[in-house]
Design an enzyme around this catalytic site. Structure first.
Site, short mmCIF file in Angstrom:
data_model
loop_
_atom_site.label_atom_id
_atom_site.label_comp_id
_atom_site.label_asym_id
_atom_site.label_seq_id
_atom_site.Cartn_x
_atom_site.Cartn_y
_atom_site.Cartn_z
N GLU A 1 -64.81 -23.04 34.42
CA GLU A 1 -63.51 -23.50 33.94
C GLU A 1 -63.22 -22.96 32.55
O GLU A 1 -62.09 -22.57 32.25
CB GLU A 1 -63.46 -25.03 33.97
CG GLU A 1 -62.07 -25.59 33.75
CD GLU A 1 -61.98 -27.08 34.06
OE1 GLU A 1 -62.10 -27.45 35.24
OE2 GLU A 1 -61.82 -27.87 33.12
N ARG B 1 -32.46 -9.40 18.24
CA ARG B 1 -31.89 -10.31 17.25
C ARG B 1 -31.66 -9.56 15.93
O ARG B 1 -32.57 -8.92 15.39
CB ARG B 1 -32.85 -11.48 17.02
CG ARG B 1 -32.46 -12.44 15.91
CD ARG B 1 -31.28 -13.29 16.27
NE ARG B 1 -31.11 -14.38 15.31
CZ ARG B 1 -30.03 -15.11 15.22
NH1 ARG B 1 -29.01 -14.89 16.05
NH2 ARG B 1 -29.95 -16.09 14.34
N GLN C 1 -41.04 -6.97 7.64
CA GLN C 1 -42.49 -6.98 7.73
C GLN C 1 -43.04 -8.35 8.12
O GLN C 1 -43.98 -8.44 8.92
CB GLN C 1 -43.11 -6.53 6.40
CG GLN C 1 -44.64 -6.45 6.46
CD GLN C 1 -45.25 -5.88 5.21
OE1 GLN C 1 -44.54 -5.31 4.38
NE2 GLN C 1 -46.55 -6.03 5.05
#
Length: 361
Positions: free
Chosen positions: A223, A249, A260
Site C-alpha cells: 500500500e 493567464r 520567476q
C-alpha cells in the site's frame, strides 16, 4: 490505447456504484498483483505502479481509485498471500472480478499508528472465534461484502497476539456504521464497523493464529508503494493544469509563467513529481526482488510522494488564485483529495521512524 475509467470529470459524491466497481474489475484494477490462478492479473509491483500512475493521471475520481487500491492491497493481496481454505479462494476471485467489495478493519479509536494494542478481541470457541469490538475507520466500510479484520487473540503477546479474520457482512453481529463526512476522497465511503459476538469459523482465519501483524505489514508494504502511484499520476495531472494555466493567464501585459516566482513554483512541482516517481520505482523494484530494505524504500517513497502532492496542491491553489479556492474546481478538489495522503497507510511521522530504523537509529 484509450482506457475509459468510470467517473464524472469531478466526483464529490459520497460513494460509487456497483456498475463502476464492476468496470474497475474488468480493467484489472482490483487484483493487479494477485496471481492469475487466483483470479488476478499477476502483475509485478513495478507494473502495478505503472498502471495506477496512469489511472491517477487520467481518472478524475481519486476517491474511487483509493477505494480500489485499499481493496486490492489491504484485502485481496494479503488474502492471496496467506489464504489456506476454499472459502478464502472464492472470496478472493470475487474481489478481483469486481463482484465483491472488501474493506480492511485495523484502525480503532485508540489504536491508529500503534496496532499492537487492539481492543477488538477474538475469543476461541468450539469451531471458531467470537469477535467483539469496533473498527473506527474502514475504507469501503458501508459498501463492503467482506472485511479483513484484525483482532487480539492473545493480549499478552504484543504483535504476536494479533490474528486476521475474514468477516462476511452477513455474519451475525456485524453492523457497519454511518459513513464519515470527510474533507476529501469523498467517493470512497469510510465508516466504523461494529462487531458484537460475531462468530467466525476456523476456516476463515487468515494465515496462522498470531500472524496478524506480519500479514498487515505485508499489506502496508504494497500500500505504501503501489497505492501512492495514484498520487504520482495525480501530481502529473496537476502539473499539466498549472503549466497550461500559467501560459494562458496574463497579468501586467505578460503570461504569469514569465515571472520567476511563478515559474519557480511550477519547477518545484516538477521536482517533487520526479523525485517521488523515482523513489516509487526503487521501492517497487525492492518489493519484486524481495530485498531486505523494501520496507524502508516503501516508507521513503510514501513520505516523499504524500508530502509532495500536498505541497504541490497548495502551490497550485496559489497559482490559480481565487479560482483555485472555489469548491468544485479541479485544483481545489485535488487539494482536498491530497491532504489525507500524509495520514493514511501510516502518518509521515511513522514513515520517518521506519526510515530511521533502516538507518540503524
Amino acid at each position: 490505447m484509450t482506457v475509459e475509467f468510470p467517473s464524472s470529470p469531478v466526483s464529490d459524491q459520497p460513494g460509487y456504484s456497483r456498475q463502476d466497481w464492476a468496470r474497475l474489475g474488468r480493467l484489472g484494477l482490483l487484483g493487479t498483483a494477485v496471481p492469475a490462478d487466483s483470479g488476478g492479473s499477476g502483475l509485478t509491483a513495478q507494473a502495478t505502479a505503472e498502471l495506477l500512475t496512469l489511472a491517477g493521471e487520467v481518472c478524475h475520481d481519486t476517491g474511487m481509485l483509493f477505494a480500489a487500491a485499499a481493496h486490492s492491497f489491504a484485502c485481496a493481496l494479503p488474502l492471496a498471500r496467506f489464504q489456506s481454505t476454499g472459502v478464502h479462494d472464492r472470496w478472493l476471485r470475487a474481489m478481483c472480478s469486481g463482484e465483491a467489495i472488501a474493506g480492511c478493519g485495523m484502525t480503532e479509536a485508540h489504536a491508529g499508528s500503534d496496532t499492537s494494542r487492539l481492543a477488538t478481541t477474538a475469543s476461541p470457541v468450539t469451531g471458531g472465534y467470537l469477535l467483539n469490538g469496533t473498527k473506527s475507520w474502514v475504507g469501503n466500510g458501508p459498501t463492503a461484502d467482506v472485511y479483513l479484520v484484525y483482532a487480539t487473540t492473545d493480549p499478552e503477546a504484543g504483535h504476536l497476539g494479533t490474528t486476521a479474520f475474514l468477516v462476511e457482512r452477513t455474519d451475525s453481529g456485524v453492523r457497519p456504521g454511518q459513513a464519515h463526512d470527510k474533507t476529501g476522497l469523498r467517493s470512497c465511503p469510510v465508516s466504523p464497523v461494529h462487531l458484537e459476538d460475531c462468530l467466525i469459523p476456523d476456516e476463515r482465519v487468515v494465515g496462522p493464529v498470531g500472524a496478524g501483524a506480519a500479514i498487515f505489514a505485508y499489506s502496508m508494504l504494497w500500500e505504501r508503494s503501489c497505492l501512492f502511484a495514484i498520487y504520482v499520476g495525480l501530481q502529473q495531472r496537476l502539473l499539466g493544469l498549472c503549466v497550461d494555466h500559467v501560459r494562458r493567464r496574463r497579468q501586467f501585459g505578460r503570461a504569469i509563467g514569465d515571472f520567476q516566482a511563478v515559474a519557480d513554483r511550477v519547477v518545484a512541482m516538477k521536482t517533487r513529481l520526479e523525485s517521488g516517481r523515482l523513489l516509487l520505482e526503487r521501492a517497487c523494484l525492492a518489493i519484486d526482488e524481495e530485498a531486505d530494505d523494501a520496507e524502508g524504500r516503501a516508507a521513503l517513497a510514501k513520505l516523499v510522494i504524500s508530502e509532495g502532492v500536498v505541497a504541490s496542491a497548495l502551490d497550485a491553489v496559489n497559482l490559480f488564485g481565487g479560482a483555485g479556492y472555489l469548491q468544485g474546481e479541479p485544483v481545489e478538489h485535488i487539494l482536498r483529495d491530497s491532504v489525507a495522503a500524509t495520514i493514511f497507510s501510516g502518518t509521515s511521522d511513522i514513515q520517518r521512524r521506519l526510515i530511521a530504523r533502516e538507518l540503524g537509529l
